[in-house]
Design an enzyme around this catalytic site. Structure first.
Site, PDB file in Angstrom:
ATOM      1  N   HIS A   1      -2.367  12.462  -6.616  1.00 16.60           N
ATOM      2  CA  HIS A   1      -3.616  11.929  -6.064  1.00 16.60           C
ATOM      3  C   HIS A   1      -3.546  11.895  -4.549  1.00 16.60           C
ATOM      4  O   HIS A   1      -2.588  11.391  -3.975  1.00 16.60           O
ATOM      5  CB  HIS A   1      -3.873  10.508  -6.597  1.00 16.60           C
TER       6      HIS A   1
ATOM      7  N   TYR B   1     -10.596   0.890  -7.312  1.00 21.38           N
ATOM      8  CA  TYR B   1     -10.370  -0.550  -7.190  1.00 21.38           C
ATOM      9  C   TYR B   1     -11.727  -1.189  -6.896  1.00 21.38           C
ATOM     10  O   TYR B   1     -12.400  -0.770  -5.945  1.00 21.38           O
ATOM     11  CB  TYR B   1      -9.421  -0.856  -6.026  1.00 21.38           C
TER      12      TYR B   1
ATOM     13  N   PRO C   1       0.369  -6.750  -8.698  1.00 23.38           N
ATOM     14  CA  PRO C   1       0.331  -5.294  -8.947  1.00 23.38           C
ATOM     15  C   PRO C   1      -0.747  -4.543  -8.164  1.00 23.38           C
ATOM     16  O   PRO C   1      -0.828  -3.319  -8.273  1.00 23.38           O
ATOM     17  CB  PRO C   1       0.051  -5.212 -10.451  1.00 23.38           C
TER      18      PRO C   1
ATOM     19  N   LYS D   1       3.280  -1.623  -6.064  1.00 24.32           N
ATOM     20  CA  LYS D   1       4.518  -1.506  -5.307  1.00 24.32           C
ATOM     21  C   LYS D   1       5.789  -1.862  -6.096  1.00 24.32           C
ATOM     22  O   LYS D   1       6.897  -1.541  -5.662  1.00 24.32           O
ATOM     23  CB  LYS D   1       4.465  -2.429  -4.071  1.00 24.32           C
TER      24      LYS D   1
ATOM     25  N   TYR E   1      -0.156   2.226   1.333  1.00 24.88           N
ATOM     26  CA  TYR E   1      -0.353   2.586  -0.067  1.00 24.88           C
ATOM     27  C   TYR E   1       0.635   3.681  -0.500  1.00 24.88           C
ATOM     28  O   TYR E   1       1.197   3.610  -1.598  1.00 24.88           O
ATOM     29  CB  TYR E   1      -1.801   3.038  -0.312  1.00 24.88           C
TER      30      TYR E   1
HETATM   31  C1  PHB Z   1      -1.546   1.415 -13.315  1.00 22.52           C
HETATM   32  O1  PHB Z   1      -1.912   2.584 -13.513  1.00 22.52           O
HETATM   33  O2  PHB Z   1      -1.010   0.756 -14.212  1.00 22.52           O
HETATM   34  C2  PHB Z   1      -1.760   0.801 -11.976  1.00 22.52           C
HETATM   35  C3  PHB Z   1      -2.302   1.571 -10.966  1.00 22.52           C
HETATM   36  C4  PHB Z   1      -2.513   0.999  -9.731  1.00 22.52           C
HETATM   37  C5  PHB Z   1      -2.207  -0.328  -9.520  1.00 22.52           C
HETATM   38  C6  PHB Z   1      -1.654  -1.105 -10.527  1.00 22.52           C
HETATM   39  C7  PHB Z   1      -1.436  -0.536 -11.778  1.00 22.52           C
HETATM   40  O3  PHB Z   1      -2.452  -0.868  -8.302  1.00 22.52           O
END
Ligand code: PHB
Ligand code: APR
Length: 387
Positions: free
Chosen positions: A72, A199, A289, A293, A381
Site C-alpha cells: 500500500h 480510518y 492499535p 505499530k 506511519y
Molecule cells: C489490521 O489490519 O488489523 C489493522 C490495520 C491497521 C491498524 C490496525 C489494525 O491501524
C-alpha cells in the site's frame, strides 16, 4: 542445559530475535508457554512497516510476503463523511505491506523448523533467576523441572508475561494510559471496501476498514468497554460500519468468522534492561492499535538487541548492550506519541464536548490541507528509522 541467550516467549519479538541471533551465530533457546497453533492462531494487526519487510528479507523469509502481501502506498481518512488520501510513498519514499501477523508467525515457525531453531513449547511455570548477574531459567515440562543457564535473558513474553515483574519494582518506572473504549474487530470473507485502508472519525465513534487479502476484509469499530461480543450480531456490526465509514466505502457484507473486543492502552516501562535481562516488545510497551505499530516495534527491538549482542560476542563491545534500553526507548516513545495522537484524533471520547469535537474536525481539516502534516504523518506511519 546451557545457551548464550534464553528467550522467553515465541511471539513476534521472541521469534524475530531467535532468527536474528541465529544469523549472527549466537545460540538461543526459546521457551513458550503455549503450543504453536495457539501462538499462530491469534488474530492481530496486519500492517508491516518498511523496516519489518526489510528484516524479513534479510532473514530470507520474505517469499510469501512478496507474493501474497498487498503493498500500500497510501491511506485514507474519513472526516465529516468526506474522504481524503495521504500518499505515504510520495511523502516518505516508503510503503507498507498488508500481511497478517498470523502469516508472519507461520513463516517464522516454518523457518525455525527448517533451520533447527530450538523452541520449547508448553513450558509451564517459567521462572527467571539471578537476572542481575548469572541468570538461569527454570520451567516445568511433563512434570519435570528443567533448567537453562544462559549469559543473557530476553523477556519477550508479552504484556502479561513474567519477565517485566522479574525486575525489582524500585528499579523500574511504568507510564500508562488506559482508553475509555475498545475495538471490536471482525474478519469476513468479503472483498475489501477499498483498495487501501480507511480510518474514519464519526460522531458515533471510530471505524477502520482493513483487509487481509483481495477476498478477506478486516473491520474495526470503536465500542464501549463493557460491550460483549453477543451485543454485536453481524447485522448490527455491518449497519454501524456502513454508517461510520460513509458513502466512499463500498462495503460488501457477509458472515463474519472471527469477532473480538480489545481494550486500548498506551504503556511503557523504563528501563528495558536490568542486569542480564532485556525486555522486548509487549513485555515493555503497548500501543493502541490505531497506528498499527505493535508488531513493528517488537521487530525493531529485536533488531537493536541482536545487533548489540553481536557486537558483544564478536568484539567484546559492551557499550551497545548498555545503551540498548535508551536507544530502544527513544524510538518507542515516538511511536507511542504517534499512536496516542492518531487515537485522539479519530476516536470519540466520553469527555469530548462540542468544543473538543470542533478541535478534532479542525485538526483533521488541517491534516487534509497541509503538506507538512501529511509528511509528518507518513514518516510515522511507515516507521521512523531505527537510529
Ligand atoms: C489490521 O489490519 O488489523 C489493522 C490495520 C491497521 C491498524 C490496525 C489494525 O491501524
Ligand atoms: N512463559 C513462557 N511464555 C510466555 C509466558 C511465560 N510466562 N507468558 C507469555 N508467554 C508467551 C505468550 O504465550 C506469547 O506467545 O509470550 C508470547 C508473547 O507474545 P506477544 O504477546 O505477541 O508479544 P510480542 O512478541 O512482544 O509481540 C508484540 O505482537 O501479538 C502482537 O499485539 C501484539 O502487536 C503486538 C506484538
Amino acid at each position: 542445559m546451557r545457551t548464550q541467550v534464553g528467550i522467553v516467549g515465541a511471539g513476534p519479538a521472541g521469534l524475530f530475535l531467535a532468527h536474528l541471533l541465529r544469523q549472527e551465530g549466537i545460540a538461543a533457546t526459546v521457551l513458550e508457554r503455549h503450543d504453536r497453533a495457539y501462538v499462530e492462531g491469534r488474530v492481530r494487526a496486519g500492517v508491516l512497516e518498511q523496516n519489518t519487510m526489510d528484516v524479513l528479507a534479510r532473514l530470507g523469509f520474505d517469499q510469501r510476503m512478496r507474493s501474497e502481501g498487498l503493498v500500500h502506498e497510501g491511506v485514507n481518512i474519513v472526516s465529516d463523511a468526506k474522504m481524503f488520501r495521504i500518499d505515504l510513498a510520495d511523502r516518505s519514499g516508503k510503503r507498507v505491506v498488508i500481511y497478517g501477523q498470523q502469516e508472519v508467525m507461520h513463516d517464522l515457525f516454518d523457518a525455525a523448523n527448517q533451520l533447527g531453531v530450538p523452541i520449547i513449547f508448553n513450558a509451564n511455570d517459567v521462572k527467571l533467576h539471578d537476572v542481575a548477574t548469572k541468570p538461569y531459567i527454570t520451567w516445568r515440562e511433563d512434570e519435570l523441572l528443567e533448567r537453562l543457564d544462559c549469559d543473557f535473558i530476553a523477556g519477550c513474553d508479552g504484556f502479561h508475561g513474567i519477565s517485566r515483574d522479574s525486575i525489582p519494582p524500585d528499579a523500574r518506572t511504568s507510564f500508562e494510559r488506559v482508553y475509555p473504549f475498545g475495538w471490536l474487530g471482525i474478519l469476513a470473507d468479503v472483498p475489501p471496501a477499498h483498495h487501501e485502508l480507511i480510518y474514519a472519525n464519526h460522531l458515533r465513534g471510530f471505524a477502520l476498514a482493513s483487509m487481509r487479502s483481495r477476498t478477506r476484509s478486516r473491520y474495526y469499530l470503536q465500542c464501549d468497554l463493557h460491550d460483549r461480543i453477543e451485543d454485536w450480531p453481524d447485522e448490527r456490526f455491518w449497519d454501524e460500519l456502513i454508517l461510520r465509514l460513509g458513502p466512499q466505502a463500498h462495503i460488501s457484507t457477509g458472515p463474519s468468522f472471527e469477532k473480538n473486543i480489545t481494550p486500548l492502552r498506551s504503556f511503557v516501562t523504563e528501563p528495558m534492561r536490568y542486569g542480564s535481562l532485556f525486555l522486548l516488545g509487549d513485555a515493555a510497551h503497548i500501543v493502541p492499535p490505531t497506528g498499527a505499530k505493535g508488531l513493528n516495534l517488537a521487530v525493531s527491538d529485536a533488531v537493536m538487541l541482536s545487533e548489540s549482542l553481536a557486537a558483544y560476542y564478536r568484539c567484546g563491545i559492551r557499550s551497545t548492550l548498555d545503551s540498548y534500553s535508551d536507544r530502544a526507548l527513544a524510538r518507542i516513545w515516538k511511536a507511542e506519541r504517534f499512536s496516542w495522537w492518531f487515537t485522539g484524533l479519530t476516536h470519540r471520547f466520553p469527555e469530548t464536548d462540542a468544543f473538543g469535537r470542533k478541535m478534532q474536525t479542525a485538526e483533521l481539516a488541517y491534516l487534509r490541507q497541509s503538506d507538512a502534516l501529511q509528511t509528518a504523518f507518513s514518516e510515522n506511519y511507515v516507521g521512523l528509522p531505527l537510529n
